[in-house]
Design an enzyme around this catalytic site. Structure first.
Site, short mmCIF file in Angstrom:
data_model
loop_
_atom_site.label_atom_id
_atom_site.label_comp_id
_atom_site.label_asym_id
_atom_site.label_seq_id
_atom_site.Cartn_x
_atom_site.Cartn_y
_atom_site.Cartn_z
N CYS A 176 0.85 -1.19 0.00
CA CYS A 176 0.00 0.00 0.00
C CYS A 176 0.88 1.24 0.00
CB CYS A 176 -0.93 0.00 1.21
SG CYS A 176 -0.09 -0.08 2.80
N VAL A 177 0.27 2.37 -0.28
CA VAL A 177 0.98 3.64 -0.35
C VAL A 177 0.26 4.65 0.52
CG1 VAL A 177 1.71 5.53 -1.85
CG2 VAL A 177 1.82 3.18 -2.66
N LYS A 190 5.79 3.99 0.53
CA LYS A 190 5.36 2.72 -0.05
C LYS A 190 5.68 1.62 0.96
CE LYS A 190 6.34 1.58 -4.35
NZ LYS A 190 7.11 1.07 -5.51
N ASP A 289 8.65 -1.87 -16.69
CA ASP A 289 7.22 -1.85 -16.37
C ASP A 289 6.67 -0.43 -16.57
OD1 ASP A 289 4.76 -2.90 -15.69
OD2 ASP A 289 5.05 -2.64 -13.54
#
Length: 514
Positions: A176-177, A190, A289
């Protein structure tokens, strides 16, 4: 087990929230079973003057430190903690051993003969050359085998100043952030689960690469392994960008022609710096990515490339390497989809440029200058292969059919968008060697943005962007705490991940979780 005595500490905050800070610390103590009882101080050195930021209680382990002493060379913020009542009243910086220079006292010595000199200097030279040889060997081995996964993960724990999590910004299966406050600064945190420790370590290793810092790459502040919860957490602290990801911005806003060029140009500039090999310094790095979710936006709409969990350091002229296919399926280049995984180093850069072409297509779909109804934001190839395509479906369309996102007829009627379409098509060319470089894309978009024949306000702004013309990216002072300058992570490994439409760590610090 006997609980620790709760220390009495001096409390102070330059921001007037000392009582609130102490209340939060007490809550943390209760959550962790009443443990704790340490004191801390945080200050800055401004032109030789001490500027005290905060003093108070500290819940993390600081055992065995009777005095509040900082030993870092020159951090953005000095920080120390200690384990005695009111020990944070006095705080100081203690230089590291290599910083202390002593003037030797002159001593009368006999004049050495050549034999004596040789017998004394030879062992000394060997002692000096031995660690140098070991360092050189390890350095060369690391540079030569930059694509080899490490045999043993190396952990990194940095003692950061008080960090307060404010609100959750993104969440997913693997982490999660949070938006957080670090002293007076708002930062992004993060939080990665330990199952993805290799991703965390690889991203930190990329962040601490010498020469990486750039206005259009996410700015690293620190990393920390947090213990004490049900499961250890791996934290990465970076700068925070309120606008969030490019993907989220495109969902709720449109772009003028000038804004489109500015976003695309700064995105290509950041990727070009990532790809750039500096002789004797920074290696070329492939992102692996790249997508709109992994690009953040500054307040002036400058793009910031983020999320380096899958990034790969490359070396020029190295033999082909066998690297697992990773990333997000719909952004994968044909050579990856058809299973070519034993690639030259430059091939990974061509793969990034293919994804860059798809992101430029996404940006173009939200440009008001094209005329007509834009509709909702859609990811590349959604109309062709659906929301969640399989590997076989993408291979059939992209590889066998040479399919790409549709170029809209209205774009070809706009003098600027028609030229952008040519650039996009050269980015996603089926032949990887024929694709443009990121630097070439940057130059083309800069030329389009400044072309006098293409008005900056062409088509207007409209939508959520409000028609604001983005200014060229300003030169800003990089915000970095400098707490990890001496961090040495002897690792360059990549996570051995399977293919998923939503990659394991689709978290960019402020974007919606993948």
């Amino acid at each position: 087990m006997q609980r620790r005595h709760r220390r009495r500490c001096v409390s102070f905050s330059r921001y007037g929230d000392a009582e609130e800070e102490e209340a939060r610390v007490e809550e943390r103590k209760e959550e962790e079973g009443g443990e704790g009882g340490f004191c801390y101080a945080a200050w800055r050195n401004v032109s030789g003057d001490i500027l005290l930021e905060r003093q108070g209680c500290w819940v993390h382990d600081c055992r065995g430190r009777s005095k509040c002493v900082e030993s870092s060379s020159n951090p953005f913020v000095y920080f120390c903690c200690c384990d005695r009542d009111l020990c944070n009243v006095d705080f100081a910086r203690r230089p590291r051993p290599h910083e202390v220079t002593q003037q030797p006292t002159p001593v009368a010595r006999p004049v050495p003969t050549p034999v004596t000199l040789l017998s004394v200097t030879t062992p000394l030279l060997l002692l000096l050359l031995l660690p140098l040889s070991v360092w050189t060997y390890r350095r060369c081995r690391k540079l030569t085998h930059a694509t080899t996964p490490p045999q043993e993960a190396v952990s990194l724990t940095a003692l950061l100043p008080p960090l307060l999590l404010l609100d959750l910004r993104a969440g997913g299966r693997f982490g999660c952030v949070w938006r957080a406050q670090l002293l007076s600064e708002v930062v992004a945190v993060k939080i990665v689960q330990t199952v993805n420790q290799r991703l965390w370590q690889n991203e930190v290793d990329i962040f601490v690469t010498p020469g990486l810092s750039h206005h259009n790459l996410l700015q690293f502040i620190g990393a920390e392994r947090r213990e004490g919860n049900a499961e250890p957490e791996m934290w990465i602290i970076t700068t925070f960008h309120e606008r969030g990801s490019l993907c989220d911005h495109l969902k709720g806003s449109t772009l003028s022609w000038h804004e489109l060029c500015h976003v695309g140009e700064t995105l290509a500039r950041g990727l070009a710096h990532l790809h750039r090999h500096m002789h004797g310094g920074k290696p070329a790095i492939a992102h692996r990515d790249l997508k709109s979710k992994n690009v953040l936006l500054r307040s002036d709409l400058s793009a910031v490339v983020a999320d380096f969990g899958l990034a790969l350091k490359l070396q020029p002229d190295c033999p082909p390497v066998d690297i697992p296919r990773v990333g997000t399926l719909r952004y994968m280049a044909p050579e990856l989809l058809e299973g070519a995984i034993c690639l030259q180093s430059d091939a990974f850069l061509h793969i990034d440029v293919y994804a860059l072409g798809l992101v430029l297509w996404e940006i173009a779909t939200r440009c008001m200058s094209s005329g007509g109804m834009l509709g909702e934001h859609r990811a590349p190839l959604v109309d062709e292969v659906g929301e969640r395509p399989t590997l076989d479906e993408l291979r059939h369309f992209v590889v066998d059919g040479n399919g790409r996102p549709a170029i809209r007829e209205a774009w070809l009627k706009h003098p600027g968008l028609s030229q952008l379409c040519v650039t996009m098509e050269e980015c996603w060319d089926q032949d990887a060697e024929a694709r443009l470089s990121a630097h070439c894309v940057e130059e083309r978009l800069a030329q389009l943005r400044t072309d006098p024949g293409l008005p900056a306000g062409s088509g207007g702004g409209g939508g959520g962007s409000g028609g604001t013309t983005a200014a060229p990216p300003p030169t800003t002072k990089a915000f970095s705490l400098g707490l990890l300058k001496q961090a040495s992570l002897g690792l360059t490994g990549q996570a051995l991940l399977g293919l998923t439409e939503q990659p394991p760590l689709g978290l960019t610090g402020q974007s919606t979780a993948g």
